[in-house]
Motif scaffolding. Structure first.
Motif, PDB file in Angstrom:
ATOM      1  N   LYS A 168      59.113 104.605  20.215  1.00  0.00           N
ATOM      2  CA  LYS A 168      58.465 103.314  20.355  1.00  0.00           C
ATOM      3  C   LYS A 168      57.217 103.310  19.482  1.00  0.00           C
ATOM      4  CE  LYS A 168      58.195 103.693  24.818  1.00  0.00           C
ATOM      5  NZ  LYS A 168      57.869 103.309  26.204  1.00  0.00           N
ATOM      6  N   ILE A 169      57.027 102.235  18.744  1.00  0.00           N
ATOM      7  CA  ILE A 169      55.847 102.123  17.888  1.00  0.00           C
ATOM      8  C   ILE A 169      55.126 100.831  18.249  1.00  0.00           C
ATOM      9  CG2 ILE A 169      55.033 101.921  15.507  1.00  0.00           C
ATOM     10  CD1 ILE A 169      57.669 103.428  14.715  1.00  0.00           C
ATOM     11  N   TYR A 170      53.857 100.932  18.622  1.00  0.00           N
ATOM     12  CA  TYR A 170      53.084  99.750  18.990  1.00  0.00           C
ATOM     13  C   TYR A 170      51.831  99.674  18.142  1.00  0.00           C
ATOM     14  CZ  TYR A 170      55.609 100.122  23.464  1.00  0.00           C
ATOM     15  OH  TYR A 170      56.557 100.215  24.431  1.00  0.00           O
ATOM     16  N   ARG A 171      51.360  98.439  17.933  1.00  0.00           N
ATOM     17  CA  ARG A 171      49.994  98.287  17.446  1.00  0.00           C
ATOM     18  C   ARG A 171      49.079  98.735  18.593  1.00  0.00           C
ATOM     19  NH1 ARG A 171      52.966  94.311  15.199  1.00  0.00           N
ATOM     20  NH2 ARG A 171      52.582  93.825  13.018  1.00  0.00           N
ATOM     21  N   ILE A 173      47.769  96.197  21.160  1.00  0.00           N
ATOM     22  CA  ILE A 173      48.794  95.639  22.049  1.00  0.00           C
ATOM     23  C   ILE A 173      49.167  96.652  23.120  1.00  0.00           C
ATOM     24  CG2 ILE A 173      51.209  94.858  22.129  1.00  0.00           C
ATOM     25  CD1 ILE A 173      50.635  93.341  19.549  1.00  0.00           C
ATOM     26  N   TYR A 174      49.323  97.904  22.700  1.00  0.00           N
ATOM     27  CA  TYR A 174      49.592  98.965  23.672  1.00  0.00           C
ATOM     28  C   TYR A 174      48.485  99.010  24.729  1.00  0.00           C
ATOM     29  CZ  TYR A 174      50.399 103.560  25.678  1.00  0.00           C
ATOM     30  OH  TYR A 174      50.615 104.575  26.563  1.00  0.00           O
ATOM     31  N   ARG A 184      46.465  96.654  25.660  1.00  0.00           N
ATOM     32  CA  ARG A 184      46.466  95.464  26.513  1.00  0.00           C
ATOM     33  C   ARG A 184      47.538  95.577  27.614  1.00  0.00           C
ATOM     34  NH1 ARG A 184      47.920  90.169  23.615  1.00  0.00           N
ATOM     35  NH2 ARG A 184      46.713  91.158  21.975  1.00  0.00           N
ATOM     36  N   ILE A 185      48.723  96.055  27.220  1.00  0.00           N
ATOM     37  CA  ILE A 185      49.811  96.194  28.199  1.00  0.00           C
ATOM     38  C   ILE A 185      49.450  97.265  29.238  1.00  0.00           C
ATOM     39  CG2 ILE A 185      52.281  96.706  28.516  1.00  0.00           C
ATOM     40  CD1 ILE A 185      51.847  94.224  26.786  1.00  0.00           C
ATOM     41  N   CYS A 186      48.841  98.330  28.744  1.00  0.00           N
ATOM     42  CA  CYS A 186      48.397  99.420  29.606  1.00  0.00           C
ATOM     43  C   CYS A 186      47.434  98.904  30.672  1.00  0.00           C
ATOM     44  CB  CYS A 186      47.647 100.399  28.714  1.00  0.00           C
ATOM     45  SG  CYS A 186      48.024 102.069  28.987  1.00  0.00           S
ATOM     46  N   LEU A 187      46.451  98.143  30.204  1.00  0.00           N
ATOM     47  CA  LEU A 187      45.430  97.585  31.090  1.00  0.00           C
ATOM     48  C   LEU A 187      46.064  96.627  32.095  1.00  0.00           C
ATOM     49  CD1 LEU A 187      42.207  97.313  31.318  1.00  0.00           C
ATOM     50  CD2 LEU A 187      42.542  95.152  30.131  1.00  0.00           C
ATOM     51  N   GLU A 188      46.977  95.787  31.601  1.00  0.00           N
ATOM     52  CA  GLU A 188      47.631  94.807  32.469  1.00  0.00           C
ATOM     53  C   GLU A 188      48.451  95.530  33.538  1.00  0.00           C
ATOM     54  OE1 GLU A 188      46.762  91.735  32.077  1.00  0.00           O
ATOM     55  OE2 GLU A 188      47.940  91.093  33.822  1.00  0.00           O
ATOM     56  N   ASN A 189      49.169  96.574  33.158  1.00  0.00           N
ATOM     57  CA  ASN A 189      49.949  97.340  34.138  1.00  0.00           C
ATOM     58  C   ASN A 189      49.030  97.965  35.183  1.00  0.00           C
ATOM     59  OD1 ASN A 189      52.505  96.808  33.179  1.00  0.00           O
ATOM     60  ND2 ASN A 189      52.695  98.693  32.009  1.00  0.00           N
ATOM     61  N   ARG A 190      47.892  98.488  34.723  1.00  0.00           N
ATOM     62  CA  ARG A 190      46.945  99.102  35.678  1.00  0.00           C
ATOM     63  C   ARG A 190      46.462  98.070  36.676  1.00  0.00           C
ATOM     64  NH1 ARG A 190      46.356 104.060  34.815  1.00  0.00           N
ATOM     65  NH2 ARG A 190      46.909 104.706  32.725  1.00  0.00           N
ATOM     66  N   GLU A 191      46.106  96.901  36.165  1.00  0.00           N
ATOM     67  CA  GLU A 191      45.627  95.849  37.068  1.00  0.00           C
ATOM     68  C   GLU A 191      46.716  95.384  38.008  1.00  0.00           C
ATOM     69  OE1 GLU A 191      43.377  92.499  35.879  1.00  0.00           O
ATOM     70  OE2 GLU A 191      42.092  93.720  34.575  1.00  0.00           O
TER      71      GLU A 191
END
Lengths: 79, 140
Positions: free
Chosen positions: A41-44, A47-48, A50-57
């Motif tokens: 998997k390759i992310y900017r 973006i990675y 942001r998704i990480c933070l959203e999952n944590r929240e």
């Protein structure tokens, strides 16, 4: 962190299956080419992050919230 | 053989054969692979999944088409191979629900969870080049 200087057209090899090529600088940006196995998997980064933070929240809810929201939604549907 | 774990919501009994396997974990939770699907006691579009490995971690999920009718995510070759399914096999896109302090619920449509019922496997994918955001408010 390992820091290397590369010229456009030059690259970096990581392990035996990832190749990164520095294509050109474009304004303030740098164009990079990446060759990696299809299952990598390759992310900017932003973006990675942001998704990480959203999952944590998203993991920080409690049962009372769920109950309340579900009641509100069920009520809405039955109207 | 049923197992029980103690979660932050109390004791949960589950059948290890019925857990959903996140073959790559979720973004930021790459080491958590097995989740129990918890039925919602009240009927409604929300349900939750509880990590088997970490009792503190649970996520609320929903089928986003309950709120966004045309939302559709089709897995690519890499994703199908991770899910262990073929091109025409069933695959559902689910959204992670965030419940902020103000209780204004949002759906993460940018990083949906793809779930394949045939294999009980799931992955979280990131739709980088889409108009979807990580925080879509529910339509009024």
């Amino acid at each position: 962190m390992l820091v290397l200087t590369r010229k456009p057209g030059e690259g970096i090899v990581i392990g035996d299956d990832i190749k990164i090529t520095f294509i050109e600088t474009k304004g303030a940006g740098i164009r990079i080419g990446i060759e990696a196995p299809a299952d990598k998997k390759i992310y900017r980064q932003e973006i990675y992050d942001r998704i990480c933070l959203e999952n944590r929240e998203a993991s920080q809810w409690n049962l009372a919230d769920l109950d309340m929201l579900t009641s509100a939604m069920v009520k809405k549907e039955s109207l | 053989m049923k197992k029980t774990i103690m979660t932050r919501f109390g004791e949960v009994e589950f059948d290890p054969n019925d857990t959903v396997r996140f073959v790559e974990g979720l973004v930021g939770f790459e080491n958590l692979r097995d989740f129990i699907v918890m039925p919602n006691k009240k009927n409604g579009p929300l349900f939750w999944i509880q990590s088997v490995e970490d009792p503190e971690i649970a996520f609320v999920l929903t089928d986003p088409t309950n709120f966004f009718l045309d939302y559709k995510v089709i897995p690519n070759d890499r994703e199908r191979s991770k899910l262990g399914i073929e091109k025409d096999d069933e695959c559902h896109a689910l959204a992670v629900v965030t419940v902020p302090a103000d209780r204004k619920v949002t759906l993460n449509l940018m990083a949906p969870i793809l779930f394949a019922p045939a294999t009980n496997r799931a992955i979280q994918v990131v739709l980088e080049n889409s108009q979807y955001k990580t925080r879509h408010p529910l339509p009024a």
